[in-house]
Design a protein around this motif. Structure first.
Motif, PDB file in Angstrom:
ATOM      1  N   GLN A 123       0.839  -1.208   0.000  1.00 41.64           N
ATOM      2  CA  GLN A 123       0.000   0.000   0.000  1.00 41.64           C
ATOM      3  C   GLN A 123       0.871   1.254   0.000  1.00 41.64           C
ATOM      4  OE1 GLN A 123      -2.272  -1.114   3.535  1.00 41.64           O
ATOM      5  NE2 GLN A 123      -4.165  -0.952   2.328  1.00 41.64           N
ATOM      6  N   ILE A 124       1.928   1.256   0.799  1.00 47.21           N
ATOM      7  CA  ILE A 124       2.814   2.421   0.861  1.00 47.21           C
ATOM      8  C   ILE A 124       3.505   2.636  -0.477  1.00 47.21           C
ATOM      9  CG2 ILE A 124       4.894   3.364   1.953  1.00 47.21           C
ATOM     10  CD1 ILE A 124       3.995   1.853   4.532  1.00 47.21           C
ATOM     11  N   VAL A 125       3.936   1.548  -1.104  1.00 45.37           N
ATOM     12  CA  VAL A 125       4.569   1.661  -2.426  1.00 45.37           C
ATOM     13  C   VAL A 125       3.581   2.267  -3.422  1.00 45.37           C
ATOM     14  CG1 VAL A 125       5.532   0.322  -4.350  1.00 45.37           C
ATOM     15  CG2 VAL A 125       6.268  -0.154  -2.009  1.00 45.37           C
ATOM     16  N   ALA A 126       2.318   1.884  -3.354  1.00 48.95           N
ATOM     17  CA  ALA A 126       1.311   2.434  -4.258  1.00 48.95           C
ATOM     18  C   ALA A 126       1.020   3.908  -3.948  1.00 48.95           C
ATOM     19  CB  ALA A 126       0.022   1.619  -4.174  1.00 48.95           C
ATOM     20  N   LEU A 127       1.107   4.285  -2.683  1.00 47.03           N
ATOM     21  CA  LEU A 127       0.823   5.674  -2.289  1.00 47.03           C
ATOM     22  C   LEU A 127       1.854   6.663  -2.814  1.00 47.03           C
ATOM     23  CD1 LEU A 127      -0.359   5.115   1.378  1.00 47.03           C
ATOM     24  CD2 LEU A 127      -1.718   6.138  -0.469  1.00 47.03           C
ATOM     25  N   ARG A 128       3.015   6.186  -3.238  1.00 50.58           N
ATOM     26  CA  ARG A 128       4.040   7.117  -3.720  1.00 50.58           C
ATOM     27  C   ARG A 128       3.593   7.883  -4.962  1.00 50.58           C
ATOM     28  NH1 ARG A 128       5.534   2.354  -6.197  1.00 50.58           N
ATOM     29  NH2 ARG A 128       6.703   2.461  -8.135  1.00 50.58           N
ATOM     30  N   PHE A 129       2.570   7.397  -5.635  1.00 47.05           N
ATOM     31  CA  PHE A 129       2.062   8.064  -6.831  1.00 47.05           C
ATOM     32  C   PHE A 129       1.080   9.193  -6.506  1.00 47.05           C
ATOM     33  CE2 PHE A 129       3.154   3.755  -8.389  1.00 47.05           C
ATOM     34  CZ  PHE A 129       4.154   4.121  -9.275  1.00 47.05           C
ATOM     35  N   ALA A 130       0.655   9.286  -5.259  1.00 48.59           N
ATOM     36  CA  ALA A 130      -0.290  10.340  -4.854  1.00 48.59           C
ATOM     37  C   ALA A 130       0.466  11.638  -4.610  1.00 48.59           C
ATOM     38  CB  ALA A 130      -1.032   9.922  -3.586  1.00 48.59           C
ATOM     39  N   PRO A 131      -0.049  12.750  -5.127  1.00 52.68           N
ATOM     40  CA  PRO A 131       0.598  14.038  -4.844  1.00 52.68           C
ATOM     41  C   PRO A 131       0.387  14.429  -3.383  1.00 52.68           C
ATOM     42  CG  PRO A 131      -1.443  14.387  -6.028  1.00 52.68           C
ATOM     43  CD  PRO A 131      -1.241  12.900  -5.959  1.00 52.68           C
ATOM     44  N   ASP A 132       1.132  15.415  -2.924  1.00 49.94           N
ATOM     45  CA  ASP A 132       1.073  15.841  -1.518  1.00 49.94           C
ATOM     46  C   ASP A 132      -0.352  16.154  -1.064  1.00 49.94           C
ATOM     47  OD1 ASP A 132       3.793  15.544  -1.486  1.00 49.94           O
ATOM     48  OD2 ASP A 132       4.246  17.684  -1.443  1.00 49.94           O
ATOM     49  N   GLU A 133      -1.139  16.777  -1.930  1.00 47.41           N
ATOM     50  CA  GLU A 133      -2.501  17.165  -1.556  1.00 47.41           C
ATOM     51  C   GLU A 133      -3.396  15.957  -1.304  1.00 47.41           C
ATOM     52  OE1 GLU A 133      -1.261  18.102  -4.833  1.00 47.41           O
ATOM     53  OE2 GLU A 133      -0.132  19.644  -3.769  1.00 47.41           O
ATOM     54  N   GLU A 134      -3.147  14.866  -2.028  1.00 45.51           N
ATOM     55  CA  GLU A 134      -4.011  13.688  -1.922  1.00 45.51           C
ATOM     56  C   GLU A 134      -3.494  12.661  -0.916  1.00 45.51           C
ATOM     57  OE1 GLU A 134      -5.048  11.897  -5.738  1.00 45.51           O
ATOM     58  OE2 GLU A 134      -4.713  13.814  -6.728  1.00 45.51           O
ATOM     59  N   PRO A 192      -2.500  12.441   2.418  1.00 45.60           N
ATOM     60  CA  PRO A 192      -3.074  12.148   3.743  1.00 45.60           C
ATOM     61  C   PRO A 192      -4.437  11.454   3.672  1.00 45.60           C
ATOM     62  CG  PRO A 192      -2.194  14.368   3.698  1.00 45.60           C
ATOM     63  CD  PRO A 192      -2.168  13.872   2.284  1.00 45.60           C
ATOM     64  N   GLY A 193      -5.321  11.969   2.868  1.00 42.71           N
ATOM     65  CA  GLY A 193      -6.659  11.379   2.759  1.00 42.71           C
ATOM     66  C   GLY A 193      -6.628   9.984   2.161  1.00 42.71           C
ATOM     67  N   LEU A 194      -5.828   9.813   1.125  1.00 43.40           N
ATOM     68  CA  LEU A 194      -5.752   8.511   0.469  1.00 43.40           C
ATOM     69  C   LEU A 194      -5.072   7.481   1.379  1.00 43.40           C
ATOM     70  CD1 LEU A 194      -6.429   6.884  -2.011  1.00 43.40           C
ATOM     71  CD2 LEU A 194      -4.317   7.713  -3.082  1.00 43.40           C
ATOM     72  N   ALA A 195      -4.091   7.914   2.156  1.00 41.25           N
ATOM     73  CA  ALA A 195      -3.427   6.998   3.088  1.00 41.25           C
ATOM     74  C   ALA A 195      -4.402   6.499   4.150  1.00 41.25           C
ATOM     75  CB  ALA A 195      -2.223   7.683   3.743  1.00 41.25           C
ATOM     76  N   GLU A 196      -5.199   7.395   4.689  1.00 36.92           N
ATOM     77  CA  GLU A 196      -6.187   6.988   5.697  1.00 36.92           C
ATOM     78  C   GLU A 196      -7.261   6.096   5.087  1.00 36.92           C
ATOM     79  OE1 GLU A 196      -6.143   7.065   9.013  1.00 36.92           O
ATOM     80  OE2 GLU A 196      -4.134   7.859   8.643  1.00 36.92           O
ATOM     81  N   LYS A 197      -7.699   6.442   3.891  1.00 37.97           N
ATOM     82  CA  LYS A 197      -8.704   5.613   3.214  1.00 37.97           C
ATOM     83  C   LYS A 197      -8.139   4.223   2.926  1.00 37.97           C
ATOM     84  CE  LYS A 197     -11.569   5.421  -0.935  1.00 37.97           C
ATOM     85  NZ  LYS A 197     -11.962   6.058  -2.192  1.00 37.97           N
ATOM     86  N   ALA A 198      -6.898   4.168   2.480  1.00 39.20           N
ATOM     87  CA  ALA A 198      -6.262   2.883   2.168  1.00 39.20           C
ATOM     88  C   ALA A 198      -6.167   2.004   3.408  1.00 39.20           C
ATOM     89  CB  ALA A 198      -4.878   3.106   1.576  1.00 39.20           C
ATOM     90  N   ALA A 199      -5.819   2.611   4.546  1.00 36.41           N
ATOM     91  CA  ALA A 199      -5.711   1.850   5.791  1.00 36.41           C
ATOM     92  C   ALA A 199      -7.097   1.417   6.290  1.00 36.41           C
ATOM     93  CB  ALA A 199      -5.004   2.681   6.858  1.00 36.41           C
ATOM     94  N   ALA A 200      -8.041   2.333   6.272  1.00 39.12           N
ATOM     95  CA  ALA A 200      -9.377   2.040   6.801  1.00 39.12           C
ATOM     96  C   ALA A 200     -10.127   1.010   5.955  1.00 39.12           C
ATOM     97  CB  ALA A 200     -10.195   3.329   6.892  1.00 39.12           C
ATOM     98  N   GLU A 201     -10.019   1.159   4.636  1.00 38.99           N
ATOM     99  CA  GLU A 201     -10.773   0.280   3.742  1.00 38.99           C
ATOM    100  C   GLU A 201      -9.951  -0.890   3.224  1.00 38.99           C
ATOM    101  OE1 GLU A 201     -12.717   2.581   0.691  1.00 38.99           O
ATOM    102  OE2 GLU A 201     -13.311   4.133   2.139  1.00 38.99           O
ATOM    103  N   LYS A 202      -8.694  -0.986   3.668  1.00 40.51           N
ATOM    104  CA  LYS A 202      -7.786  -2.053   3.229  1.00 40.51           C
ATOM    105  C   LYS A 202      -7.720  -2.138   1.699  1.00 40.51           C
ATOM    106  CE  LYS A 202      -8.242  -4.893   7.402  1.00 40.51           C
ATOM    107  NZ  LYS A 202      -8.163  -3.826   8.280  1.00 40.51           N
ATOM    108  N   LEU A 203      -7.539  -0.966   1.070  1.00 37.78           N
ATOM    109  CA  LEU A 203      -7.455  -0.921  -0.381  1.00 37.78           C
ATOM    110  C   LEU A 203      -6.218  -1.673  -0.860  1.00 37.78           C
ATOM    111  CD1 LEU A 203      -8.242   2.855  -1.079  1.00 37.78           C
ATOM    112  CD2 LEU A 203      -9.815   0.917  -1.160  1.00 37.78           C
ATOM    113  N   ASN A 204      -6.347  -2.370  -1.970  1.00 32.69           N
ATOM    114  CA  ASN A 204      -5.172  -3.022  -2.534  1.00 32.69           C
ATOM    115  C   ASN A 204      -4.391  -2.001  -3.375  1.00 32.69           C
ATOM    116  OD1 ASN A 204      -6.044  -3.081  -5.349  1.00 32.69           O
ATOM    117  ND2 ASN A 204      -7.403  -4.772  -4.798  1.00 32.69           N
ATOM    118  N   PRO A 205      -3.152  -2.292  -3.741  1.00 36.64           N
ATOM    119  CA  PRO A 205      -2.344  -1.319  -4.475  1.00 36.64           C
ATOM    120  C   PRO A 205      -2.998  -0.810  -5.765  1.00 36.64           C
ATOM    121  CG  PRO A 205      -0.946  -3.061  -3.660  1.00 36.64           C
ATOM    122  CD  PRO A 205      -2.361  -3.469  -3.364  1.00 36.64           C
TER     123      PRO A 205
END
Length: 140
Positions: A97-108, A110-123
């Motif tokens: 998940q962290i490797v996939a989050l590297r593609f998110a810009p700074d603005e996105e 924090p929100g995407l990281a929390e959503k990924a953790a809460a909803e267990k999103l796959n990469p």
């Protein structure tokens, strides 16, 4: 060079991914064919063991650098998240998940990281959720 996005972000190294893969598999196939064809048992065993060693080396040569890159990405993304929010990344996030989050810009991020953790999103789901793709040209 085309701007990186979800549909074109995967990269292949032709010499490794195509040429070397075919050569290693050809050596393994030749060893099996030689053994099945009734060749000398000692020579067949030697060829088979050498081909297995080549396959293992081929796999490890790919895995070890990726693990090092993953550690660097985790450190970079943790620092980036800390700079943006004052908090480290949620420890519930997996390495993938962290490797996939590297593609998110700074603005996105924090929100995407929390959503990924809460909803267990796959990469794949994380990458597809990114609105303004942040390219990573360094990883193969």
């Amino acid at each position: 060079m085309e701007k990186q996005n979800y549909s074109n972000h995967t990269r292949m190294h032709p010499l490794y991914h195509y040429v070397l893969t075919i050569l290693v598999l050809a050596v393994l196939a030749a060893a099996i064919i030689y053994a099945a064809g009734g060749g000398d048992v000692v020579t067949a065993l030697f060829m088979f063991l050498v081909s297995i060693c080549l396959v293992l080396i081929f796999i490890l040569v790919r895995i070890y650098p990726l693990k090092a890159q993953d550690r660097a990405i985790r450190a970079e993304e943790n620092l980036r998240h800390f700079v943006i929010t004052g908090k480290l990344l949620n420890p519930a996030l997996t390495m993938k998940q962290i490797v996939a989050l590297r593609f998110a810009p700074d603005e996105e991020l924090p929100g995407l990281a929390e959503k990924a953790a809460a909803e267990k999103l796959n990469p794949k789901e994380i990458k597809q959720s990114v609105q303004a793709w942040r390219a990573d040209e360094d990883r193969i």
